[in-house]
Design an enzyme around this catalytic site. Structure first.
Site, PDB file in Angstrom:
ATOM      1  N   HIS A 225      35.336 -62.232 116.031  1.00  0.00           N
ATOM      2  CA  HIS A 225      34.217 -63.054 115.580  1.00  0.00           C
ATOM      3  C   HIS A 225      34.525 -63.665 114.215  1.00  0.00           C
ATOM      4  O   HIS A 225      33.989 -64.720 113.866  1.00  0.00           O
ATOM      5  CB  HIS A 225      32.939 -62.215 115.462  1.00  0.00           C
ATOM      6  CG  HIS A 225      32.413 -61.729 116.772  1.00  0.00           C
ATOM      7  ND1 HIS A 225      32.872 -60.579 117.370  1.00  0.00           N
ATOM      8  CD2 HIS A 225      31.468 -62.240 117.602  1.00  0.00           C
ATOM      9  CE1 HIS A 225      32.223 -60.395 118.514  1.00  0.00           C
ATOM     10  NE2 HIS A 225      31.375 -61.387 118.676  1.00  0.00           N
ATOM     11  N   ASP A 298      35.299 -66.161 126.103  1.00  0.00           N
ATOM     12  CA  ASP A 298      34.362 -65.583 125.149  1.00  0.00           C
ATOM     13  C   ASP A 298      33.789 -66.755 124.350  1.00  0.00           C
ATOM     14  O   ASP A 298      34.219 -67.905 124.494  1.00  0.00           O
ATOM     15  CB  ASP A 298      35.080 -64.572 124.248  1.00  0.00           C
ATOM     16  CG  ASP A 298      34.137 -63.531 123.654  1.00  0.00           C
ATOM     17  OD1 ASP A 298      32.903 -63.744 123.684  1.00  0.00           O
ATOM     18  OD2 ASP A 298      34.622 -62.500 123.156  1.00  0.00           O
TER      19      ASP A 298
END
Length: 555
Positions: A225, A298
């Site tokens: 992230h 993702d």
């Protein structure tokens, strides 16, 4: 596919929207129907099917309508800001499906991250199970199957037809900041077996499972992230550790795989993420591992991708590499950027129409087979599931399954007498959790406080007692400055400390900071209540654990 009832919801000159209530999810592939529908779609509709987007708000609003109208997405992803109670979630889902039918003519995948444990989005209307590592510690595959089976039924009742789970990463790096307790464990065989049970259970409930994060996110010490993790080992190691759970999942019938934003330069010769790697998505996943399902990225806005590439360029590269669905976690300019980039790539020939059709074919076929939709007599039919009495009976056992999973996850490392001390021992329980404090049973020599200040006050009150003192210090997320104080405060001659963790234990266990640990691997209410019962002496925790916790000197 057995039909029991057909009900008309609304009619337009172009589309007749029907609700088809079905009782089974047939395994027969439906590519003939998918091809018939695809032949009627525009390129805008096809590209839209390849997008899974976030939407703003908890109820249908003009911003949601604009996104559904402009980009014609084939899927939406829910976050906490979308979700209220079970009635609100079901109402929102129904409104989204109606608007999708009015605009794209095709129902959407409605997805959510409901892994259990520390990663959940839905807090009302579904059982709060303890998550993967708690289940892995317990090691009971049948319980995992039942958990997923029940959860799938609960989610479909809310209109959610896809769960972005299970995590199939092997967490063999105790420094992993993002996977840790989201994994079933540190052993590939354990993860593979648990993953298989979960996938079977979820998909038998006609809720689509998404195995993640291919080809493996378990052995990283970086969070994708925030940055691009780089893994420096070769294909032999990947085949031995990371890939077996995915191979087992594919054999179990896994419908969808989510990619990992991780680079493997020793394997592919560059630092491109696996999400945009033809080697991983086409050569390894499709050709070698024979995966025929849907490949989803993702979130493309994670910094591992967005920090290195223009998002439109990255989306094009990912589709060229083999992705079918591009996941976008926001509802701003990036959706338009990705949609436009894919349209332009097709127009210029960078992606040919056959490549687009291949992805849309897989997507539509999956929606058909999981009763999200049907296509017959040139009409799109919106699907729904209905469960048998036997299935409903299993759903009624949700609380029992949850308690068994949570109870089986309790693990203790340390001296036995610290959990069951003599009557003269002074026990001090420290916890910021109302649930845990309320569940503790206090004897005459016991103290229950909320924080380190309370502990300091109790220790001053006790003074230099000749009685043995045991401090049970509960944490969810570690504060190392605070823990250093606790260790110093409990270092006296007659004092001991048991660290009680209901979160990710690895940051503390791998330091060797404490000698004794009581772990639940889950912070759900039932896990906290069972931790208290363990401290009350009513529940006996495991002493053997298959999960590698990184404790110095302990294998």
């Amino acid at each position: 596919m057995k039909k029991t009832k057909v009900k008309i919801f609304f009619h337009t000159p172009i589309i007749l929207l029907l609700c088809l209530i079905v009782t089974t999810c047939g395994k027969k592939r439906m590519f003939e129907k998918a091809d018939a529908l695809i032949s009627t779609l525009s390129m805008e509709q096809k590209i839209g099917q390849m997008l899974m987007v976030a939407l703003p708000g908890k109820a249908m609003n003009s911003d949601m309508e604009k996104i559904l109208e402009k980009f014609l997405p084939g899927g939406v992803i829910y976050f906490g800001y979308n979700l209220t109670d079970d009635k609100g979630i079901a109402a929102l889902t129904g409104e989204i499906q109606i608007k999708s039918m009015q605009n794209s003519g095709i129902p959407v995948f409605v997805s959510v991250d409901q892994e259990g444990g520390r990663v959940v989005r839905i807090t009302s209307g579904v059982t709060q199970f303890p998550g993967n590592m708690a289940a892995g510690v317990g090691g009971d595959r049948d319980l995992v199957f039942q958990w997923a089976r029940i959860l799938g039924m609960e989610m479909r009742a809310l209109g959610i037809n896809m769960n972005l789970a299970p995590v199939l990463d092997v967490n063999n790096n105790p420094e992993n900041p993002v996977i840790n307790t989201r994994s079933f464990g540190s052993d590939p065989e354990l993860v593979a077996g648990m993953g298989r049970a979960y996938i079977k259970g979820l998909q038998e409930s006609r809720c689509i499972a998404v195995g993640k994060h291919f080809p493996g996110h378990g052995d990283t010490n970086k969070d994708s992230h925030l940055t691009l993790p780089v893994i420096h080992y070769g294909m032999d190691r990947l085949k031995r550790i990371e890939l077996p759970p995915f191979a087992e999942a594919i054999d179990a019938g896994l419908e969808c795989v989510m990619t990992a934003h991780i680079a493997f330069p020793e394997i592919v010769g560059n630092t491109d993420s696996a999400t945009i790697s033809p080697f991983f998505l086409t050569d390894v996943l499709r050709r070698d591992m024979k995966f025929e399902g849907v490949v989803m990225t993702d979130d493309m806005e994670m910094n591992a991708i967005s920090g290195k590439y223009d998002l439109g360029e990255a989306a094009v590269k990912s589709v060229q590499a083999g992705s079918d669905i591009i996941l976008i976690s926001s509802y701003g300019v990036n959706t338009e950027k990705i949609f436009s980039a894919l349209m332009e790539a097709v127009r210029k020939g960078a992606i040919d129409e056959k490549r687009i059709n291949d992805s849309v074919r897989r997507i539509i076929e999956l929606k058909l087979r999981y009763n999200i939709m049907d296509f017959k007599e040139n009409r799109v039919v919106s699907g729904h599931v209905e469960y048998s009495e036997k299935e409903k009976k299993l759903e009624g056992k949700a609380g029992e399954v949850n308690e068994m999973l949570s109870r089986n996850a309790l693990y203790y490392y340390g001296r036995d007498d610290l959990l069951k001390p003599g009557q003269e021992t002074v026990r001090v329980f420290v916890s910021g959790s109302d649930v845990l404090r309320r569940s503790l049973k206090k004897d005459n020599n016991d103290f229950i406080v909320e924080n380190i200040s309370g502990l300091q006050g109790i220790l001053r009150k006790i003074g230099k007692s000749s009685k043995p003192v045991i401090v049970y210090y509960h944490i969810y997320k570690p504060d190392f400055a605070e823990l250093a104080m606790v260790k110093d405060m409990t270092g006296g001659k007659y004092m001991e400390c048991v660290l009680v963790s209901s979160g990710d234990p690895f940051p503390v266990t791998r330091t060797g900071m404490f000698k004794s640990y009581l772990l639940s691997f889950s912070n759900t209410d039932i896990s906290l209540e069972l931790l208290a019962e363990c401290l009350n002496g009513a529940v006996t925790p495991l002493k053997n654990n298959s999960v590698y916790l990184g404790m110095p000197g302990v294998k």
